[in-house]
Design an enzyme around this catalytic site. Structure first.
Site, PDB file in Angstrom:
ATOM      1  N   LYS A 214     -12.483  -5.871   6.038  1.00 51.60           N
ATOM      2  CA  LYS A 214     -11.768  -6.507   7.143  1.00 51.60           C
ATOM      3  C   LYS A 214     -10.682  -5.583   7.668  1.00 51.60           C
ATOM      4  CE  LYS A 214      -8.186  -9.005   7.571  1.00 51.60           C
ATOM      5  NZ  LYS A 214      -7.694  -8.419   8.840  1.00 51.60           N
ATOM      6  N   GLU A 288      -2.559  -1.142  -2.679  1.00 51.09           N
ATOM      7  CA  GLU A 288      -1.734  -0.022  -2.239  1.00 51.09           C
ATOM      8  C   GLU A 288      -0.733  -0.599  -1.256  1.00 51.09           C
ATOM      9  OE1 GLU A 288      -0.072   2.406  -0.258  1.00 51.09           O
ATOM     10  OE2 GLU A 288      -1.932   3.180   0.600  1.00 51.09           O
ATOM     11  N   CYS A 322       3.067   4.348   4.681  1.00 53.84           N
ATOM     12  CA  CYS A 322       3.583   3.754   3.445  1.00 53.84           C
ATOM     13  C   CYS A 322       4.293   4.802   2.596  1.00 53.84           C
ATOM     14  CB  CYS A 322       2.462   3.093   2.660  1.00 53.84           C
ATOM     15  SG  CYS A 322       1.039   4.152   2.486  1.00 53.84           S
ATOM     16  N   GLU A 419      11.475  -1.563   3.294  1.00 52.12           N
ATOM     17  CA  GLU A 419      10.570  -0.739   4.093  1.00 52.12           C
ATOM     18  C   GLU A 419      10.673  -1.144   5.572  1.00 52.12           C
ATOM     19  OE1 GLU A 419       6.213  -1.333   3.757  1.00 52.12           O
ATOM     20  OE2 GLU A 419       6.069   0.830   3.506  1.00 52.12           O
TER      21      GLU A 419
END
Ligand code: NAI
Ligand code: MG
Length: 510
Positions: A214, A288, A322, A419
């Site tokens: 997906k 991850e 990331c 983040e």
């Protein structure tokens, strides 16, 4: 036009002109004297259909509920195409197709034959690389320079690399008998759509699994182009299935009882939700997740190179990375000089049309992400940090953000701990390696980091002590299919890439 001419002439003590090194007074007019003419990549020959269906059992199939959602070009806000909204019925059809293909075809095919298909897919990615790069840039906003030179070539490289393992699995795990896991559900984010697809699909297929993938809802286009590649490569039906949709579609895949493994890349928040729903099941998983990468610059580092590295670490792909080096830790003695050069270099970055080959920083991927970045910039200002944004001009349409730095931040600030996933860098100073390491480790994340120094011993010492899955030394954001990637702490579980990247896709018998 700068007043400065090609060579720097300064007056020597005796008053006569003396040529100096070209870098000596780098008051940082880097490219100020160059005006780049526009160099737009043409998208005229690129076919983008009005509507894309799911790719299930080798065919493009209508969604059961017949609902579609739109994906836009974030640089223009124009609608690019419509994509099928996947429901649990669609996910079920895809999982059934993947199961059938697994039992009847893929798991019984020899590794050598599987490898041939994967090599073919890799070559077809190369053949369609221009088209894939342009569509990736249009759907997601990243500069064409990056999709052309990084995303697409690397995606092909991951397929080539794992194709090579397909018939050598018994050498990968000496003394063990690797068997495939089965049907793998794979959920990917929007920052590297085709590349993340390749990290997921290539090792899964090489090890004999079938997949339901997906893509992210803002960037599904290259996954559907990839579906065309699977079809054109003659890949047996059902080995790769693509179901489009948003979070609910992803959740339906995670919850499907006949999925044997989930591979997810995305936010830590969703990673935790997935981990909770998988608890108590026999499904394997790899996650991850986010990061807040420290980029440590010691005072013996080559400053100009470090400045380039800091720029690449945080502004690559608009900071939607990331493993971005989003926290600069710079040793006090060189901080002032480095920050001055950094600001000047930021001023030379071209922010704008992602399809222009000169563009350094493209569009923010979505309105939602744009608003999130703006919110964090406000938070940073309210936390009392000193704020600097480049003087770059921004286009009037689309979602764009100037390269941004915050100095005078402290370790507990939210902009240091959380983040942001945008072109926003926080800068802290340190005096001793010990202090750098403590600051580097003091966030919930542990994905990637960088170190800049002239001394190999410092690289090793810092590398040993900073808890992060990847550490780059005197470079940043470099990827290679042979190298494992993944995090500690809240950055995730499991590794992708290299031999390690096969582990999540096999069960090891004796
Ligand atoms: P997200 O984690 O929601 O999206 C990643 C993927 O997961 C997408 O395909 C999404 O449709 C899917 N998803 C969402 N909810 C799900 C659920 N409950 N079950 C299964 N799949 C689900 O990330 P989002 O909302 O796009 O971005 C939010 C923040 O996450 C960003 O601002 C950024 O900070 C971070 N992020 C980090 C990434 C990374 O690689 N570390 C990648 C994308 C986002
Ligand atoms: Mg889009």
């Amino acid at each position: 036009m700068s007043e400065k001419t090609g060579t720097n002439i300064t007056k020597a003590a005796n008053g006569s002109p003396k040529p100096s090194s070209p870098n000596s007074d780098l008051k940082n007019e880097f490219a100020a004297f160059l005006n780049y003419a526009p160099a737009p990549e043409s998208s005229e020959h690129i076919e983008i259909k009005d509507r894309y269906q799911h790719f299930i059992d080798g065919d493009f199939t209508e969604p059961v509920k017949n609902r579609y959602f739109k994906s836009i070009n974030p640089a223009t806000e124009a609608v690019l195409s419509e994509f099928a909204e996947g429901t649990s019925e669609d996910v079920d059809a895809a999982v059934k197709a993947a199961r059938k293909a697994y039992d009847k075809q893929w798991s019984v095919l020899s590794g050598k034959e599987r490898g041939k298909y994967i090599f073919r897919i890799a070559r077809m990615i190369q053949e369609r690389s221009r088209e894939l790069a342009i569509t990736e840039t249009m759907d997601g906003g990243k500069p064409i320079r990056e999709s052309r030179d990084v995303d697409v070539p690397l995606a092909a490289a991951y397929f080539f690399y794992y194709a090579g393992w397909a018939d050598k699995l018994k050498y990968a795990f000496p003394g063990k008998t690797p068997v495939p896991v089965g049907v793998c559900g794979q959920i990917i984010p929007w920052n590297f759509p085709l590349l993340m697809l390749s990290w997921k699909i290539a090792p899964a297929l090489a090890a004999g699994n079938t997949v339901v993938l997906k893509p992210a809802e803002t960037t599904p286009l290259t996954a559907l182009k990839f579906a065309e590649i699977c079809r054109d490569a003659g890949l047996p039906k059902g080995v790769v299935n693509i179901v489009t949709g948003a979070g609910q579609t992803g959740a339906a895949l995670v919850d499907h009882p006949d999925v044997d493994k989930i591979a997810f890349t995305g936010s830590t928040e969703v990673g935790k939700i997935i981990q909770k729903s998988l608890a108590g099941t026999s499904k394997k998983y790899s996650l991850e997740l986010g990061g807040k990468g420290p980029n440590i610059v010691y005072d013996d580092a080559p400053v100009d190179q470090a400045v380039e590295g800091v720029i690449n670490a945080i502004f690559f792909n608009q900071g939607h990375v990331c493993c971005a080096g989003s926290r600069l830790l710079v040793q006090e003695g060189i901080a002032e000089k480095l920050i001055e050069k950094l600001k000047a270099r930021m001023d030379s970055l071209i922010v704008g049309d992602p399809l222009d080959k000169n563009t350094d920083i493209g569009a923010i991927n979505s309105k939602m992400q744009f608003e999130k970045i703006e919110k964090y910039i406000e938070i940073g200002k309210n936390e009392g940090a000193e704020f600097y944004q480049s003087s770059s001009e921004l286009p009037s349409n689309g979602f764009f953000c100037k390269p941004t730095i915050f100095t005078g931040v402290s370790q507990s600030n939210r902009i240091v701990q959380e983040e942001i996933f945008g072109p926003v860098l926080t800068i802290q100073t340190f005096r001793t390696p010990q202090e750098a390491i403590e600051k580097a480790n003091n966030t919930p994340y542990g994905l990637a980091s960088g170190v800049w120094t002239d001394k190999g011993s410092k690289i090793f010492e810092t590398g040993k002590s900073v808890r992060s899955g990847v550490m780059w030394s005197n470079t940043y954001n470099k990827f290679d299919p042979t190298s494992p990637f993944g995090g500690y702490k809240e950055s995730g579980i499991g590794r992708e890439g290299g031999l390690h990247g096969l582990y999540p896709y096999v069960n090891l018998g004796h």
